[in-house]
Design an enzyme around this catalytic site. Sequence first.
Site, short mmCIF file in Angstrom:
data_model
loop_
_atom_site.label_atom_id
_atom_site.label_comp_id
_atom_site.label_asym_id
_atom_site.label_seq_id
_atom_site.Cartn_x
_atom_site.Cartn_y
_atom_site.Cartn_z
N LYS A 183 0.85 -1.21 0.00
CA LYS A 183 0.00 0.00 0.00
C LYS A 183 0.88 1.25 0.00
O LYS A 183 0.65 2.19 -0.76
CB LYS A 183 -0.87 -0.03 1.24
CG LYS A 183 -1.44 1.31 1.66
CD LYS A 183 -2.30 1.23 2.89
CE LYS A 183 -1.56 1.45 4.18
NZ LYS A 183 -1.27 2.82 4.56
N ASN A 184 1.92 1.25 0.84
CA ASN A 184 2.72 2.47 1.01
C ASN A 184 3.71 2.70 -0.12
O ASN A 184 4.35 3.75 -0.18
CB ASN A 184 3.43 2.46 2.36
CG ASN A 184 2.44 2.69 3.50
OD1 ASN A 184 1.26 2.99 3.25
ND2 ASN A 184 2.87 2.51 4.72
N CYS A 239 -4.09 11.91 13.15
CA CYS A 239 -4.83 10.64 13.19
C CYS A 239 -4.57 10.05 14.57
O CYS A 239 -3.92 10.66 15.41
CB CYS A 239 -4.35 9.71 12.08
SG CYS A 239 -2.69 9.11 12.37
N ARG A 250 0.92 14.20 13.14
CA ARG A 250 1.29 14.00 11.74
C ARG A 250 1.46 15.32 10.97
O ARG A 250 0.78 15.60 10.01
CB ARG A 250 0.28 13.11 11.02
CG ARG A 250 -0.14 11.85 11.73
CD ARG A 250 0.95 10.82 11.88
NE ARG A 250 1.41 10.25 10.65
CZ ARG A 250 0.84 9.21 10.05
NH1 ARG A 250 -0.26 8.70 10.54
NH2 ARG A 250 1.35 8.71 8.93
N ASP A 256 5.74 0.44 11.94
CA ASP A 256 4.49 -0.20 11.49
C ASP A 256 4.40 -1.65 11.93
O ASP A 256 3.37 -2.29 11.70
CB ASP A 256 4.36 -0.12 9.96
CG ASP A 256 4.14 1.30 9.51
OD1 ASP A 256 4.25 1.57 8.30
OD2 ASP A 256 3.90 2.18 10.37
N ARG A 295 -8.25 -0.60 5.49
CA ARG A 295 -7.47 0.43 4.78
C ARG A 295 -6.16 -0.16 4.24
O ARG A 295 -5.62 0.33 3.27
CB ARG A 295 -7.11 1.56 5.75
CG ARG A 295 -8.31 2.35 6.22
CD ARG A 295 -7.87 3.58 6.94
NE ARG A 295 -6.79 4.24 6.20
CZ ARG A 295 -6.15 5.31 6.66
NH1 ARG A 295 -6.45 5.79 7.86
NH2 ARG A 295 -5.20 5.88 5.97
C1 EPZ Z 1 4.75 6.95 6.36
O1 EPZ Z 1 4.00 7.96 6.99
C2 EPZ Z 1 3.84 5.72 6.28
N1 EPZ Z 1 2.67 6.05 5.47
C3 EPZ Z 1 3.41 5.31 7.68
O2 EPZ Z 1 2.64 4.13 7.57
C4 EPZ Z 1 4.67 4.99 8.50
O3 EPZ Z 1 4.29 4.67 9.82
C5 EPZ Z 1 5.59 6.21 8.51
O4 EPZ Z 1 5.90 6.60 7.15
C6 EPZ Z 1 6.91 5.94 9.22
O5 EPZ Z 1 7.56 4.86 8.60
C7 EPZ Z 1 2.80 6.06 4.13
O6 EPZ Z 1 3.86 5.80 3.58
C8 EPZ Z 1 1.56 6.37 3.35
P1 EPZ Z 1 6.83 10.36 8.32
P2 EPZ Z 1 4.54 9.49 6.99
O7 EPZ Z 1 6.62 11.63 7.58
O8 EPZ Z 1 5.32 9.75 5.76
C9 EPZ Z 1 7.42 13.62 11.68
C10 EPZ Z 1 0.80 2.74 7.91
O9 EPZ Z 1 0.56 2.10 8.92
N2 EPZ Z 1 7.16 14.62 10.62
O10 EPZ Z 1 7.96 9.46 7.91
O11 EPZ Z 1 3.37 10.36 7.27
C11 EPZ Z 1 6.18 12.77 12.00
O12 EPZ Z 1 5.36 13.44 12.95
C12 EPZ Z 1 1.27 4.19 8.00
O13 EPZ Z 1 0.74 2.29 6.74
C13 EPZ Z 1 7.24 15.97 10.94
O14 EPZ Z 1 7.51 16.36 12.07
O15 EPZ Z 1 5.50 9.49 8.24
C14 EPZ Z 1 6.79 11.51 12.56
O16 EPZ Z 1 7.12 11.71 13.93
C15 EPZ Z 1 1.06 4.71 9.39
N3 EPZ Z 1 7.01 16.88 9.96
C16 EPZ Z 1 8.10 11.36 11.78
O17 EPZ Z 1 8.37 12.65 11.20
C17 EPZ Z 1 6.71 16.52 8.67
O18 EPZ Z 1 6.52 17.40 7.80
C18 EPZ Z 1 8.03 10.34 10.65
O19 EPZ Z 1 6.89 10.67 9.88
C19 EPZ Z 1 6.63 15.14 8.38
C20 EPZ Z 1 6.87 14.20 9.36
#
Ligand code: EPZ
Length: 420
Positions: A22-23, A116, A121, A307, A399
């Site tokens: 999915k990701n 969420c 996020r 995850d 999802r």
């Molecule tokens: C991706 O989310 C995945 N989703 C998530 O999978 C996964 O848990 C996550 O990466 C971490 O591996 C998809 O790929 C669609 P991040 P993403 O930006 O990109 C902080 C699932 O279960 N951050 O890597 O949204 C954030 O708060 C989902 O399939 C900022 O501060 O995660 C977090 O603490 C859940 N500012 C950390 O970085 C930003 O602008 C990592 O988030 C962006 C992120």
Amino acid sequence: MDYLEIEGGNRLSGTVTIDGAKNAALPLIAATILSDKPVTIDNLPRVNDIFTMLKLLGNLGATYTFEENRATIDATTIDNTTAIYDIVRKMRASILTLGPLLARFGICKVSLPGGCAIGQRPIDLHLKALEMMGAEIEIKEGYVIATAPEGLKGATIVFDKITVTGTENIVMAAALAEGETRIINAAKEPEVVQLCEILRDAGIEIEGIGSDELVIHGTGGGLIDIRHITVIPDRIEAGTYLCAGAITNSTITLEHVNHAHLVSIILKLQEMGYDFEIEKERITIKPASRIKSIRISTTEYPGFPTDMQAQFMALALIAEGTSTIEERLFENRFMHVSELNRMGADITLNNHTATVEGEADLNGADVMATDLRASSALVLAGLIAKGTTTVHRIYHLDRGYVKLEEKLQKLGAKIRRLKE
Ligand code: EPZ
């Protein structure tokens, strides 16, 4: 609403086929916005997030078909650059349309995704990086309004935190930008790697694929020719089924997997005492004589994935002794703890670290899913709890998992989907 009813106590056996990731699929669908020809995507998982992303592209004016596991998307007909709240609120990964829409049209409006269950996020890193590339960003009435009248310019971007979709958004924006974009502290997840490979195969010069420093040489505005994609296997779905085999101490085989993406997960299971047979696209997990407790800290790829944190917490309940699990990426990814404790687990939280007592005497209960991966942890616990477990609000599961209950039934689990 649907719910799952699980009778605990069955051993599992047999083979389960893993679907596309999915990701990986979500950014690849967004990337079709950059293409001047229709794109065919194979091994697309039939999960709700994919339907939502396709619906979003349709809402922008793209046309698509989605039969079996193949979609053909023609984004050349896009005539609207507003990603509306009603769709974005259902799936925050909709933010992945921001980079490509801005790169192609020079203007777009994307609803703020909002938080969420697992955390706030934020998308500040996405927006700051686009501003470095010459975009003007305004937040108004819950929308990101982004313009780049002179087009995006290549820039050097340092991400303060490693962000998966942040890296993906900027890679896609950089593909059509003028000049060279360097991303330092880039995410290296296999899903990011596949996006880079697809753009490279479509003619974009990208250096450092798979490393934490990417250099993308943009076209200066011209669209690219992405023709055909086959989505990589879902490493988190695979990890979840490995945990299903482990928690029931069974021998099961996974096929259509890429074990190179599962190294940290397999190593942890081996540390706990499980054995493996690994062939080309198949992995067989075999019972452990003794199931040892574990220490886990979630971190970015190739470290142990956040995850898989909830699934391993369920697994730690049957280990000998006490396990500790530290969640380092998200501020609220322990929603499954209270539900597992209602089944008889003894898990205590101290800030971002959970202490999990092993050899738990789990009893079936009514439990509630709160987010995608927490839901799968509750199902795993239900496989071994005494009596009946009912898991409610399983729209979270739908999802990201293809036919979870059917695949587990085929492996011998006593699980069925019912309507409230
Ligand atoms: C991706 O989310 C995945 N989703 C998530 O999978 C996964 O848990 C996550 O990466 C971490 O591996 C998809 O790929 C669609 P991040 P993403 O930006 O990109 C902080 C699932 O279960 N951050 O890597 O949204 C954030 O708060 C989902 O399939 C900022 O501060 O995660 C977090 O603490 C859940 N500012 C950390 O970085 C930003 O602008 C990592 O988030 C962006 C992120």
